[in-house]
Design an enzyme around this catalytic site. Structure first.
Site, PDB file in Angstrom:
ATOM      1  N   GLY B  23       0.905  -1.156   0.000  1.00  0.00           N
ATOM      2  CA  GLY B  23       0.000   0.000   0.000  1.00  0.00           C
ATOM      3  C   GLY B  23       0.927   1.184   0.000  1.00  0.00           C
ATOM      4  O   GLY B  23       1.824   1.267   0.816  1.00  0.00           O
ATOM      5  N   THR B  24       0.761   2.097  -0.892  1.00  0.00           N
ATOM      6  CA  THR B  24       1.927   2.913  -1.234  1.00  0.00           C
ATOM      7  C   THR B  24       1.577   4.309  -1.660  1.00  0.00           C
ATOM      8  O   THR B  24       0.442   4.613  -1.994  1.00  0.00           O
ATOM      9  CB  THR B  24       2.615   2.207  -2.422  1.00  0.00           C
ATOM     10  OG1 THR B  24       3.231   1.046  -1.945  1.00  0.00           O
ATOM     11  CG2 THR B  24       3.620   3.066  -3.102  1.00  0.00           C
ATOM     12  N   SER B  25       2.616   5.155  -1.647  1.00  0.00           N
ATOM     13  CA  SER B  25       2.559   6.380  -2.435  1.00  0.00           C
ATOM     14  C   SER B  25       3.778   6.379  -3.330  1.00  0.00           C
ATOM     15  O   SER B  25       4.911   6.363  -2.844  1.00  0.00           O
ATOM     16  CB  SER B  25       2.610   7.605  -1.516  1.00  0.00           C
ATOM     17  OG  SER B  25       1.610   7.531  -0.549  1.00  0.00           O
TER      18      SER B  25
END
Lengths: 268, 252
Positions: B23-25
């Site tokens: 889960g990322t940016s």
């Protein structure tokens, strides 16, 4: 009938020879010469470039190829056979990286290529590859230069210096006489060029040199750089010849002198 | 529920039990002369942070990197296979591969296996022909070349910021600042995303890819820019007690 193609083309002779393999070596002997020399921290590949026909694009004839970032190969013999082996080797280099997460060692990829060559001497309906190869490189995280040779029989061997192809025997003998351990880069390059000049009559424009350093960098020497070294080598040869001629003249003069005085002594 | 519509729902629906989530940016921005790519560093398994210093910027070739979001396993596997094919392609052609070729290889894998994969990838790099270029490959396996791209669960929170702030023709330094700037008074895209998204956080990793090479930049967690942290306006203590006794306020 398809059964006739199942028979192996490489079969033993009564006295234990594999003639197809030996004939393949003959094909190799007809190919252009390639030389490999191991220095202290570099390894050099030199090849004889076949004269390009008038309308041919010289850039498309490459005899020294990269198998991976850190391994180079030159071959002598049937060009098409060499191309097929190179393609298989390149795929193996990447496949090894993917499965083992490490680049190949030079010995591993040499063993792989030799294994392919051997397989084709023991299969039905195929003939051996008509190429010998010289493989140079550095193992990952290692500073020791490596030089290997493979043959149509599937034998592979490690060398300090070797040559394959046309007049390889002459060149190898030259290398045996002139090789020294721990050559620096310049010395190794010079030795490679000198040995190639034994067989390449036409000079620098028909010689291609690749230098591999331990950081994996591969440098192809330009025509000018090679010409410079060729000129240097010719000068040295000239000087050596001059010295020999001088010594010969001196010896003859001395001998002549001895004869006269000898005659005088033994004569009247 | 249409589980393909938002990144986070898709992630939850597709990841197998116990699977690790990126889960990322992530983001990548093109500038004249190269690209700047950046990512946070959090890998989660549910609410457990499995790795708080992850490197989501993966080397594919000397001047081509990819930013990974979605399933950690899926993106690692796809990146490894693309590296294999691209290295082979490069050594056979004798030249540096183009970013477009790398992006196409990613697309082929992501589209062909779209039902099995949960991978949102941004491919960015420098090549001789195009200079810098950025390719976005979201969940379905489509290929979109854009001047800048953001991805991952945290990206949804910064679309507005990026739309408002991005300008064409930024220099290398301006582009780096767009992604991470901690000196300027205005906040930065990744830091903003990380502060709002629970699945993003940790540190900011960035790469600046140009013809001359790849420069890695790092912003540790304690040096991230801070923004309005949000404070609830509560009634003063005395007033709360008084209201309570009058039966006006429920005791919590």
């Amino acid at each position: 009938m398809s059964r006739s193609y199942d028979r192996a083309l490489t079969v033993f002779s009564p006295d234990g020879h594999l003639f197809q393999v030996e004939y393949a070596l003959e094909a190799v002997r007809k190919g252009t010469c390639a030389v490999g020399v191991r220095g202290k921290d570099t390894v050099i590949l030199g090849v004889e470039k076949k004269s390009v026909l008038q309308l041919q694009d010289p850039r498309t004839v490459r005899k020294v190829v990269m198998l991976d970032d850190h391994v180079c190969l030159a071959f002598a013999g049937l060009t098409a056979d060499g191309r097929v082996l190179i393609d298989k080797a390149r795929i193996e280099c990447q496949s090894h990286r993917l499965t083992v997460e490490d680049p190949v060692s030079v010995e591993y990829i040499t063993r792989h290529i030799a294994g392919i060559q051997q397989r084709y001497t023991q299969s039905g309906g195929v003939r051996p590859f008509g190429v010998s190869t010289l493989i140079i490189g550095f193992d990952p995280h290692d500073a020791i230069p490596r030089l290997y040779m493979t043959e149509p029989s599937g034998i592979y061997t490690a060398w300090k210096a070797n040559s394959i192809g046309r007049s390889s025997k002459t060149v190898r003998e030259f290398l045996e006489k002139n090789y020294a351990d721990d050559l620096d880069e310049a010395g190794a390059v010079k030795l490679t060029i000198k040995s190639l000049l034994e067989v390449v009559q036409t000079g620098a424009k028909n010689i291609e040199i690749s230098v591999m350093r331990k950081d994996g960098e591969v440098k192809n020497l330009s025509l000018d750089e090679i010409s410079e070294i060729v000129v240097e080598v010719e000068k040295e040869k000239e000087a050596e010849a001059e010295r020999k001629r001088g010594r010969l003249a001196a010896t003859l003069a001395a001998q002549g002198g001895m004869l006269e005085s000898g005659a005088g002594a033994t004569g009247a | 529920m249409d589980y393909k519509s938002t990144m986070t729902h898709a992630d939850a629906a597709r990841l197998k039990k116990g699977e690790v989530n990126l889960g990322t940016s992530i983001m990548a921005v093109q500038f004249d002369g190269g690209v700047v790519i950046g990512a946070d560093s959090r890998t989660t398994m549910g609410s457990y942070i499995a790795n708080r210093v992850t490197d989501k910027l993966t080397h594919i070739h000397d001047r081509i990197y990819c930013c990974r979001s979605g399933s950690a396993a899926d993106t690692q596997a796809v990146a490894d296979i693309v590296t294999y094919h691209l290295s082979l392609h490069a050594i056979q052609s004798g030249e540096r591969p183009s970013t477009h070729v790398a992006a196409s290889l990613f697309q082929e894998l992501c589209y062909a296996n779209k039902d099995a994969l949960s991978a949102g990838i941004i491919v960015a790099g420098w090549d001789k022909r195009e200079g810098g270029s950025v390719y976005n490959i979201p969940l379905g396996g489509g290929l979109f070349r854009q001047p800048w791209a953001i991805g991952g669960s945290g990206s949804t929170y910064v679309y507005g910021y990026c739309d408002a702030t991005y300008r064409e023709g930024m220099s290398k330094d301006e582009t780096v600042n767009f992604v991470r700037n901690i000196d300027a008074p205005s906040p930065t895209a990744l830091a903003l995303a990380m502060s709002r998204d629970g699945s993003s956080g940790g540190t900011i990793r960035m790469c600046v890819i140009t013809e001359d090479g790849v420069q890695r930049l790092f912003v540790p967690g304690n040096e991230l820019p801070t923004f309005w942290e949000g404070k609830e306006i509560l009634p003063p203590p005395g007033q709360a007690a008084a209201l309570q006794s009058q039966g006006e306020v429920m005791v919590q």
